[in-house]
Design an enzyme around this catalytic site. Structure first.
Site, PDB file in Angstrom:
ATOM      1  N   HIS A   1      -9.422   1.029   4.918  1.00  8.79           N
ATOM      2  CA  HIS A   1      -8.179   1.396   5.573  1.00  8.79           C
ATOM      3  C   HIS A   1      -8.425   2.091   6.933  1.00  8.79           C
ATOM      4  CE1 HIS A   1      -4.084   2.383   6.580  1.00  8.79           C
ATOM      5  NE2 HIS A   1      -3.778   1.422   5.665  1.00  8.79           N
TER       6      HIS A   1
ATOM      7  N   GLU B   1      -6.806   4.392   7.865  1.00 12.48           N
ATOM      8  CA  GLU B   1      -6.788   6.091   7.511  1.00 12.48           C
ATOM      9  C   GLU B   1      -7.776   6.562   7.080  1.00 12.48           C
ATOM     10  OE1 GLU B   1      -2.954   5.405   5.601  1.00 12.48           O
ATOM     11  OE2 GLU B   1      -1.943   5.096   7.365  1.00 12.48           O
TER      12      GLU B   1
ATOM     13  N   GLU C   1      -5.625  -5.090  10.462  1.00 15.65           N
ATOM     14  CA  GLU C   1      -4.465  -4.278  10.732  1.00 15.65           C
ATOM     15  C   GLU C   1      -4.865  -3.540  12.193  1.00 15.65           C
ATOM     16  OE1 GLU C   1      -2.404  -2.931   6.649  1.00 15.65           O
ATOM     17  OE2 GLU C   1      -4.315  -1.637   7.065  1.00 15.65           O
TER      18      GLU C   1
ATOM     19  N   SER D   1       3.437  -2.427  10.067  1.00 16.50           N
ATOM     20  CA  SER D   1       4.589  -2.476  10.409  1.00 16.50           C
ATOM     21  C   SER D   1       5.362  -3.910  10.092  1.00 16.50           C
ATOM     22  CB  SER D   1       5.080  -2.188  11.959  1.00 16.50           C
ATOM     23  OG  SER D   1       4.832  -0.853  12.175  1.00 16.50           O
TER      24      SER D   1
ATOM     25  N   GLY E   1       2.433   1.954  10.897  1.00 18.58           N
ATOM     26  CA  GLY E   1       3.407   3.068  10.779  1.00 18.58           C
ATOM     27  C   GLY E   1       4.039   3.301  12.007  1.00 18.58           C
TER      28      GLY E   1
ATOM     29  N   LYS F   1      -0.055   4.168  -0.431  1.00 16.38           N
ATOM     30  CA  LYS F   1      -0.497   5.535   0.075  1.00 16.38           C
ATOM     31  C   LYS F   1      -0.008   6.805  -0.567  1.00 16.38           C
ATOM     32  CE  LYS F   1      -0.312   3.421   4.670  1.00 16.38           C
ATOM     33  NZ  LYS F   1      -0.110   3.562   6.096  1.00 16.38           N
TER      34      LYS F   1
ATOM     35  N   ASN G   1       0.872  -1.094  -0.252  1.00 13.09           N
ATOM     36  CA  ASN G   1       0.095  -0.074  -0.050  1.00 13.09           C
ATOM     37  C   ASN G   1       0.970   1.232   0.050  1.00 13.09           C
ATOM     38  OD1 ASN G   1      -1.718   2.178   0.477  1.00 13.09           O
ATOM     39  ND2 ASN G   1      -2.224   1.262   2.698  1.00 13.09           N
TER      40      ASN G   1
HETATM   41  P1  PGA Z   1       2.594   0.034   7.564  1.00 12.17           P
HETATM   42  O1  PGA Z   1       1.443   0.436   7.023  1.00 12.17           O
HETATM   43  O2  PGA Z   1       3.417  -1.451   7.230  1.00 12.17           O
HETATM   44  O3  PGA Z   1       3.296   1.451   7.331  1.00 12.17           O
HETATM   45  O4  PGA Z   1       2.507  -0.005   9.210  1.00 12.17           O
HETATM   46  C1  PGA Z   1       0.391  -0.783   6.840  1.00 12.17           C
HETATM   47  C2  PGA Z   1      -0.798  -0.210   6.424  1.00 12.17           C
HETATM   48  O5  PGA Z   1      -1.269   1.086   6.588  1.00 12.17           O
HETATM   49  O6  PGA Z   1      -1.631  -0.876   5.509  1.00 12.17           O
END
Ligand code: PGA
Length: 263
Positions: free
Chosen positions: A104, A106, A176, A222, A182, A13, A11
């Site tokens: 997601h 976010e 997730e 992560s 992140g 982003k 992803n």
């Molecule tokens: P990350 O993000 O691997 O940077 O933690 C995962 C995601 O948001 O899908």
């Protein structure tokens, strides 16, 4: 080992303009081919990337001869109309995507997406013939309050609603935990496995065992080369949704290699 084909998704982003996206997609394709050859025909791993929408078409053109799959990062549920700033599932497919991430955290936290909105997107993707990658996950407060499974199952039910098992045949779910995205913090493999097993049990109860056994449940939060092998070797973890570590081939390719090792 399960019969499910491991699925590794990147992803991206809001990262990488068109030249950077095309270059990185090319590096991933170049790395995938020797991994697939070394693994032999009996081992398959599906690899998918989700570039920014403006780079999707150029990336699709550049990797058209490869096995690399492409995803949108979000979609609107209507096929067309007066919806300024939105992109429909059909337009994502038009640009070269076969998959689309929805729900997601976010999108839920920063853009106010509700389970009801995500349910509409899910239906729109299925109608347009795209594979939904449905994200679910709890916040740290919810985990600390012991609400993890309840929150995740409610998000799953809210999105799936009364869709039939046959309608959901292609579904991919991504667990997730919000506190792991992140942050460098990862759920322990055992904690992640427990939630994945709960998601599969819920799918079995709501839609039958055959759908539950077919749906891939990815872990995200992560994921990196150093933790991928242990996460992916859990019986109900069928792949990874990778953010930060999907932004360069040096970080992403070892995660694909880890998936081949458990395939
Ligand atoms: P990350 O993000 O691997 O940077 O933690 C995962 C995601 O948001 O899908």
């Amino acid at each position: 080992m399960s019969a499910r084909v491991p699925f590794i998704a990147g992803n991206w982003k809001l990262h990488h303009n068109i030249p950077a996206a095309v270059a990185l997609a090319g590096q991933i394709v170049d790395a995938m081919e020797p991994l697939a050859r070394a693994a032999g025909p009996s081992k398959t791993v599906e690899v998918c990337i989700a570039p920014v929408a403006t780079a999707l078409y150029a990336v699709a053109q550049s990797v058209a001869e490869s096995e690399l799959l492409l995803a949108g990062q979000n979609c609107h549920h209507e096929p067309q109309g007066a919806f300024t700033g939105e992109v429909s599932p059909a337009l994502l497919r038009d640009a070269g995507a076969s998959h689309c991430i929805i729900g997601h955290s976010e999108r839920r936290a920063l853009f106010g997406e509700t389970d009801a909105a995500i349910a509409l997107k899910l239906r729109a993707l299925l109608e347009a013939g795209l594979v939904p990658i449905l994200c679910v996950g709890e916040t740290l407060e919810q985990r600390d309050a012991g609400e993890t499974e309840g929150v995740v199952i409610a998000q799953l039910r809210g999105a799936l609603g009364d869709l039939s098992a046959s309608a959901l045949a292609t579904l991919i779910v991504a667990y997730e935990p919000v506190w792991a995205i992140g942050t460098g913090r990862t759920a322990s493999p055992a904690d992640a496995q427990a939630v994945h097993a709960a998601i599969r049990a819920e799918l079995a109860a709501s839609h039958g065992d055959s759908l539950a056994q077919a749906v891939r449940v990815l872990y995200g939060g992560s994921v990196k080369a150093s933790n991928a092998a242990e996460l992916l070797s859990q019986p109900d973890i069928d792949g990874a949704l990778v953010g930060g570590a999907s932004l360069s081939s040096e970080l992403f390719v070892p995660i694909i290699a880890a998936a081949y090792a458990v395939a």
